[in-house]
Scaffold this active site. Structure first.
Site, PDB file in Angstrom:
ATOM      1  N   HIS A 292       0.907  -1.292   0.003  1.00  0.00           N
ATOM      2  CA  HIS A 292       0.113   0.070   0.182  1.00  0.00           C
ATOM      3  C   HIS A 292       0.741   1.327  -0.012  1.00  0.00           C
ATOM      4  O   HIS A 292       0.684   2.186  -0.929  1.00  0.00           O
ATOM      5  CB  HIS A 292      -0.979  -0.114   1.271  1.00  0.00           C
ATOM      6  CG  HIS A 292      -1.656   1.015   1.515  1.00  0.00           C
ATOM      7  ND1 HIS A 292      -3.071   1.083   1.313  1.00  0.00           N
ATOM      8  CD2 HIS A 292      -1.441   2.392   1.553  1.00  0.00           C
ATOM      9  CE1 HIS A 292      -3.818   2.279   1.604  1.00  0.00           C
ATOM     10  NE2 HIS A 292      -2.721   3.292   1.776  1.00  0.00           N
ATOM     11  N   GLU A 293       1.651   1.425   0.816  1.00  0.00           N
ATOM     12  CA  GLU A 293       2.534   2.608   1.013  1.00  0.00           C
ATOM     13  C   GLU A 293       3.544   2.620  -0.161  1.00  0.00           C
ATOM     14  O   GLU A 293       3.719   3.752  -0.558  1.00  0.00           O
ATOM     15  CB  GLU A 293       3.414   2.653   2.442  1.00  0.00           C
ATOM     16  CG  GLU A 293       2.571   2.584   3.670  1.00  0.00           C
ATOM     17  CD  GLU A 293       1.662   3.685   3.642  1.00  0.00           C
ATOM     18  OE1 GLU A 293       1.673   4.659   2.954  1.00  0.00           O
ATOM     19  OE2 GLU A 293       0.329   3.453   4.242  1.00  0.00           O
TER      20      GLU A 293
ATOM     21  N   HIS B 128       1.746   4.514  -2.912  1.00  0.00           N
ATOM     22  CA  HIS B 128       2.004   6.129  -2.883  1.00  0.00           C
ATOM     23  C   HIS B 128       3.259   6.295  -3.202  1.00  0.00           C
ATOM     24  O   HIS B 128       3.379   7.247  -4.118  1.00  0.00           O
ATOM     25  CB  HIS B 128       1.918   6.191  -1.350  1.00  0.00           C
ATOM     26  CG  HIS B 128       0.330   6.524  -0.750  1.00  0.00           C
ATOM     27  ND1 HIS B 128      -0.626   7.242  -1.430  1.00  0.00           N
ATOM     28  CD2 HIS B 128      -0.190   5.935   0.441  1.00  0.00           C
ATOM     29  CE1 HIS B 128      -1.920   7.167  -0.677  1.00  0.00           C
ATOM     30  NE2 HIS B 128      -1.550   6.286   0.457  1.00  0.00           N
TER      31      HIS B 128
ATOM     32  N   HIS C 133       3.605   6.766  -6.885  1.00  0.00           N
ATOM     33  CA  HIS C 133       2.650   7.950  -7.366  1.00  0.00           C
ATOM     34  C   HIS C 133       3.759   9.152  -7.422  1.00  0.00           C
ATOM     35  O   HIS C 133       3.478   9.969  -8.029  1.00  0.00           O
ATOM     36  CB  HIS C 133       1.360   8.182  -6.483  1.00  0.00           C
ATOM     37  CG  HIS C 133       0.406   8.817  -7.025  1.00  0.00           C
ATOM     38  ND1 HIS C 133      -0.773   9.454  -6.121  1.00  0.00           N
ATOM     39  CD2 HIS C 133       0.404   9.562  -8.111  1.00  0.00           C
ATOM     40  CE1 HIS C 133      -1.395  10.230  -7.108  1.00  0.00           C
ATOM     41  NE2 HIS C 133      -0.847  10.308  -8.008  1.00  0.00           N
TER      42      HIS C 133
END
Length: 726
Positions: free
Chosen positions: A512-513, A516, A519
């Site tokens: 998940h992290e 980010h 991104h």
């Protein structure tokens, strides 16, 4: 929101405050020493990617650099406002993008460190500088002359022949000025400045109280029998934590959430209740760390601010430039999930209660007279037993296949290589702010350096709870900078010499992290204000949640799920059990997250006329109102320790975790329909979405990539809240 949806991956206070940091109030350097060439923030770092020179940065360097940065940012923006030349895109909009570089440089690092590795000195600096940064933002956005120039460029935008990204920047800047109060009269601007300062001070106060309260509320015992059910490694970790604190016995520090991981294994019910109570009351003890008065006033300040800006409540003001647009739209979305989620939670509760009754049957004089009604501190302990019975799956069987470093390099990095062609090289020559931190240089498919990535995974008492990503350096072709990102989490640190074995939930957090992170690393924009994760809250969680899917993707999973001792792959039957049990307990997990999201929305839809609320009474009434006041399913975050909404930029935005799961599940369905994990799919996603930041209307960006509007159906299927026919 759910188990695989929300990891407190707040894009950090660093992001929120640094955004404010690019905007200002005056103040000559004071209280932190002189600012000059000897200060490591005085000039751009000479390290690769302009990485922070942590080997040179001292605690005493931050305050003078922040003060000098504030003064410089104010001076630069005033020069733009006072420019006698007619306003143009270059001398106004681009000039503002270039302003405040010193302040950006120091605040990005400062708030990153204060979140992950704070101390008393840094907290004092934060106390002093937070209101000054808020005032700086007002000094820019409420500057009449500066706004007049922005408005002239905005009004003439159709005739300026700007490229699409530049046009987007003009529109975003104009809306930000208006949202910040640029159209208010001078008297109302003065009122707004006072409210903004109070908001900043209260938010900072809340965060400091929460950090101290969470540390103080750790579960402590000198009786080893209270830890019955925990593994030897967990007991050793508790022993180590006590030793580090200089405390006798055993210490289990609290995570940021209401429920605590060790409650899944602790067989002593009294100990479970004690630990749960420690968590539930961490900032409600009528002591110096009690946050209730702080948040009650903070909600009132925000409602008053919204009214001054012409909105019925704070949520309406916040959501005007988010994907949802209005609180009503966000509420409608959440309401649609309540029925399926609570129905599943109640059926899960019935299964747990049946197990409790069965285990206690015959005790005493009645058939189930020794039984009891399941309480929040019982849920995870008995749910794990139900899970084992239904799926024959024991967490202790799974963890040996998830060694943290292997998960990172053979799982997280491998998926990024397969999708995007990235490669990673550890850089032990890059200084770090804490010895546990690891740094990797990231190379693009063509071999060119792309980014620098820091990973800080282990829990410390001086680290905020949860997990998050942000930047030490942002990407911008205008400023000629490449991204320097970091991922932070709070995994249990193993005893010396022991491997860091983590749960599959922790594995998912890592993916998940890193979503980010992608991104941020793939950002390829001209202007820093539009780069990377600088998007609305109800979009920014989409790339991270989407990346979670690759944690369980067969080709990726088999590449990293190897036994830490033997290197043997996880047996097929165990893999099948994990997959089969993936939707287990989702009723509880969705319900606890919805409860938190509803608390957030109801706090931030209070009108300015509302009295100062009694926090506990308000919380109970708020959950009852939306049919989420389930005794056995407490909110994921209680109001009094809800860091996301009171200090981390998610006010009126916690629903975003649910909203973006709708986006990410629809996106993963697209990948499945088009061949899954392929470079072609990854490169298309990178080009059309991950690299574009906020350079386009996000609804249009997403639907153009997807080829349709997203629906909630894939989300309900993924969560197991509807029958998918399997």
């Amino acid at each position: 929101m759910m188990k695989r949806l929300e990891r407190m991956c707040v894009l950090a206070m660093a992001g929120a405050m640094a955004a404010a940091g690019a905007s200002a109030q005056s103040g000559a350097p004071n209280g932190g020493g002189a600012f000059g060439p000897s200060n490591p923030f005085y000039a751009e770092s000479k390290l690769p990617f302009q990485a922070p020179p942590f080997n040179k940065i001292k605690d005493s360097d931050y305050q003078p650099a922040i003060e000098a940065g504030i003064a410089q940012a104010l001076k630069e923006n005033e020069a733009i406002a006072d420019n006698p030349a007619a306003p143009t895109f270059d001398n106004t909009i681009v000039a503002m993008e270039k302003a405040g570089q010193l302040l950006n440089r120091v605040t990005l690092v400062f708030f990153g460190v204060t979140q992950a590795n704070t101390n008393d000195t840094l907290q004092k600096v934060q106390d002093v500088e937070t209101p000054k940064l808020a005032a700086l933002q007002d000094a820019i956005y409420l500057n009449n002359k500066l706004f007049a120039r922005v408005q002239k460029v905005y009004d003439a935008r159709a005739t300026l022949k700007l490229d699409a990204e530049s046009l987007r920047l003009v529109e975003v800047d104009y809306r930000q000025f208006v949202k910040a109060g640029a159209k208010l009269n001078d008297a109302d601007k003065a009122k707004l400045k006072k409210l903004n300062e109070e908001d900043a001070v209260l938010s900072n106060t809340f965060m400091n109280k929460l950090l101290a309260g969470t540390k103080a509320a750790a579960y402590v015992t000198t009786d080893k029998s209270k830890l019955a059910g925990l593994s030897d490694a967990q007991v050793q970790a508790a022993q180590l934590a006590a030793k580090e604190r200089g405390t006798a016995g055993y210490v289990i520090p609290l995570q940021n959430t209401t429920q605590q991981p060790d409650l899944t294994f602790m067989s002593n019910r009294d100990a479970r209740k004690a630990m749960f109570d420690d968590s539930w009351t961490r900032t409600e003890r009528n002591d110096a760390n009690d946050t209730r008065a702080t948040i009650a006033r903070l909600a009132q300040v925000r409602a008053t601010k919204a009214k001054l800006l012409g909105f019925p409540n704070y949520a309406a003001w916040v959501l005007q430039d988010q994907m949802a647009k209005t609180p009503e739209a966000a509420q409608k979305f959440m309401d649609a999930l309540v029925g399926p989620a609570t129905a599943r939670a109640k059926s899960e509760q019935a299964e747990i209660q049946a197990l409790i009754d069965k285990q206690n049957a015959g005790k005493g004089s009645g058939m189930a007279s020794g039984s009891f009604q399941v309480q929040p501190w019982d849920w995870n302990f008995y749910a794990e037993q139900v899970r084992k019975a239904k799926y024959d799956l024991d967490d202790s069987q799974v963890k040996p296949y998830f060694e943290l470093n292997r998960v990172l390099q053979d799982g997280v990095f491998y998926a990024a290589n397969q999708l995007y062609g990235l490669t990673f090289q550890e850089r032990k020559d890059i200084p770090v702010y804490q010895p546990d931190v690891k740094v990797f240089e990231v190379f693009d498919a063509n071999g060119k350096p792309l980014a620098l990535a820091y990973f800080d995974y282990f829990k410390r008492d001086n680290k905020a709870g949860g997990a998050w990503m942000s930047n030490f350096v942002g990407q911008s072709t205008l400023l000629k900078t490449l991204p320097v990102i970091y991922n932070v989490a709070n995994f249990q640190k193993p005893a010396p010499g022991q491997p860091a074995l983590i749960s599959f939930s922790d594995v998912t957090t890592m993916f998940h992290e890193f979503g980010h992170g992608l991104h941020g690393m793939f950002a390829n924009t001209m202007y820093p204000s539009l780069s990377g994760t600088s998007t609305p809250r109800d979009f920014v969680e989409f790339p991270s949640q989407f990346n979670e899917h690759w944690a369980s993707y067969p080709a990726v999973f088999k590449h990293y799920a190897l036994h830490y001792k033997t290197g043997a792959p996880m047996p097929d039957d165990l893999v099948a059990k994990i997959k089969k049990s993936a939707k287990f307990d989702q009723g509880y997990l969705v319900t606890e997250a919805l409860a938190a999201a509803q608390l957030d929305m109801q706090w931030h839809t209070l009108p300015a006329t509302a009295p100062l609320e009694n926090v506990d009474d308000f919380e109970k009434a708020a959950l009852t109102k939306v049919h989420l006041n389930l005794a056995a399913v407490p909110p994921r975050y209680r109001s009094s320790y809800f860091l996301h909404i009171w200090a981390n930029g998610y006010a009126a935005g916690y629903y975003a975790y649910s909203w973006t799961q709708m986006l990410d599940d629809a996106a993963y369905q697209w990948f499945e329909d088009h061949g899954g994990l392929t470079r072609a799919n990854g490169d298309r996603f990178r080009t059309m979405v991950l690299s574009r930041g906020n350079t386009q209307d996000l609804d249009k960006m997403y639907s153009t990539w997807l080829g349709a509007q997203p629906t909630v159906a894939p989300m309900l299927k993924d969560l197991g809240l509807v029958d998918d026919g399997k």
